[in-house]
Design a protein around this motif. Structure first.
Motif, PDB file in Angstrom:
ATOM      1  N   LYS A 254       8.971  92.441  75.697  1.00  0.00           N
ATOM      2  CA  LYS A 254       8.948  91.763  74.403  1.00  0.00           C
ATOM      3  C   LYS A 254      10.336  91.533  73.819  1.00  0.00           C
ATOM      4  N   TRP A 308       5.598  90.500  68.059  1.00  0.00           N
ATOM      5  CA  TRP A 308       5.736  91.301  66.850  1.00  0.00           C
ATOM      6  C   TRP A 308       4.646  91.019  65.826  1.00  0.00           C
ATOM      7  N   GLY A 310       1.518  89.661  66.802  1.00  0.00           N
ATOM      8  CA  GLY A 310       0.249  90.005  67.425  1.00  0.00           C
ATOM      9  C   GLY A 310      -0.747  88.888  67.636  1.00  0.00           C
ATOM     10  N   TYR A 311      -0.401  87.643  67.355  1.00  0.00           N
ATOM     11  CA  TYR A 311      -1.351  86.566  67.648  1.00  0.00           C
ATOM     12  C   TYR A 311      -1.359  86.297  69.156  1.00  0.00           C
TER      13      TYR A 311
END
Length: 413
Positions: A254, A308, A310-311
């Motif tokens: 990420k 970050w 979360g979708y």
């Protein structure tokens, strides 16, 4: 004695649509965009007999949007543009038809698979046939482009040829994954093809968007419009994009994803600022390209924020697909079709504003609205599918007549 050079035989083809590749492939891409999205609406809602054990329906959709629709537009553009870049005549007439038939047979095989058609009790044979024709199509396209580039020694075009070679590899991985029943390999092939198409869009867009803006604003009360590209921006964009797609595809960290995606977005936002001229808002053929590039930048920002906030990852991916493939190709096809059929780029059909507006609606409905209201996710997808279909129906109504008729000036092209 002086030798007498006889005039060469005038170029001709059996039908105007076979004069240059953009005519045939843009027409086919638009019709296919309607047909495949209609079928996807039925596949998505479970109203077809597609064999999900052979191929995940989501990958069916992804493959045909990339290696079907997008690659048809790429073929139409490159097999026309290379003639302009090199001065070497590209395939026309029956040679062009032969390349196109390979694309068409592959698409018909995939459509039949989506409908659940079976041969000898299994639908996998359709995908074997599609693999053969797809490889012939990409191989033939790469061969004629490579021959032209080498003939005039334009080695700076080798980057595009490298991307075509990697697209062939990506498509091959898709079929290998299907044949070996390994969905992970199929996924790599689809995402590799997708990011290569985006790479092509960024590479070609870097050349043609400022060029089209300069040409489009000439004679519009704006003198000496000159838009420059920065070599540093070119290198930074390429480096960040390469790192981004390697991270997203093979090493989903990420932190790296955020840094690389943000890097691509920032570099190209700076580039867009340098291309800006307020005169573009008076020219739909120009603001459409600009909005498409802006949509690409926004999509990379969505990639950067996704770990970050979360979708779903697919929201960012669809944003990049709609802006970088859908919006950009519609903007390019509507402009190129006018110029290469001898029509004024300053007088496009009135429907173009509606087409571009519909593609913006696709982006809003498929990408932005699910971010704020997931409870109506299916409805947003159906709105996006309907807007996509309506956009290409309008393209067919407005542009197929000019793509299938001779140039008004009587020239071959």
């Amino acid at each position: 004695m002086h030798s007498i050079k006889l005039p060469s035989k005038p170029l001709s083809s059996p039908h105007p649509i076979l004069n240059l590749s953009f005519r045939l492939f843009f027409s086919a891409a638009a019709l296919f965009a309607v047909a495949t999205m209609l079928l996807w609406a039925f596949v998505f809602t479970g109203h077809t007999d597609i064999d999900a054990q052979v191929l995940n329906p989501l990958y069916w959709h992804g493959h045909e949007m990339i290696y079907g629709y997008a690659l048809a537009v790429v073929a139409g553009f490159l097999l026309t543009a290379v003639k302009t870049w090199t001065g070497v005549m590209m395939p026309h007439g029956y040679k062009l038809l032969g390349i196109f038939v390979c694309w068409l047979m592959a698409r018909l095989s995939w459509l039949a698979f989506g409908l659940g058609v079976a041969i000898a009790g299994s639908s996998v044979w359709l995908l074997y046939a599609a693999a053969l024709f797809d490889m012939l199509f990409i191989g033939a396209m790469a061969f004629v482009i490579c021959r032209a580039v080498l003939q005039v020694k334009q080695y700076k075009q080798m980057g595009i040829l490298a991307k075509l070679a990697l697209l062939t590899l990506g498509n091959g991985l898709c079929y290998w994954g299907i044949i070996s029943a390994d969905m992970a390999i199929t996924r790599v092939g689809i995402y590799l093809g997708f990011y290569l198409i985006i790479g092509l869009v960024l590479t070609i867009g870097r050349r043609v968007v400022p060029f089209f803006i300069e040409r489009g604003l000439s004679g519009n009360g704006t003198d000496n419009v000159t838009l420059r590209n920065s070599k540093i921006q070119d290198i930074a964009s390429l480096a960040f994009f390469f790192a981004f797609f390697m991270t997203d595809l093979f090493y989903p960290n990420k932190y790296l994803l955020t840094i690389t995606a943000l890097g691509v977005a920032v570099v190209n936002i700076i580039r867009l600022l340098g291309w800006y001229n307020r005169g573009i808002w008076q020219k739909p053929l120009l603001w459409s390209l600009y909005i498409a590039f802006l949509g690409i930048c926004l999509s990379f920002l969505l990639y950067a924020l996704q770990p970050w906030l979360g979708y779903q990852h697919s929201i960012a991916m669809h944003g990049l697909a709609i802006a970088g493939v859908g919006m950009m190709t519609v903007a390019m096809m509507t402009r190129v079709s006018l110029g290469h059929t001898g029509r004024s780029i300053h007088q496009p059909p009135r429907t173009v504003n509606v087409m571009y507006g519909l593609m913006v609606l696709v982006f809003i409905s498929r990408v932005l609205l699910p971010l704020v209201d997931m409870s109506h996710y299916l409805a947003w997808i159906m709105v996006a599918q309907s807007a996509w279909i309506a956009c290409f129906v309008l393209f067919c109504i407005s542009y197929l007549p000019m793509l299938t008729r001779p140039r008004p000036d009587g020239l071959f092209g």
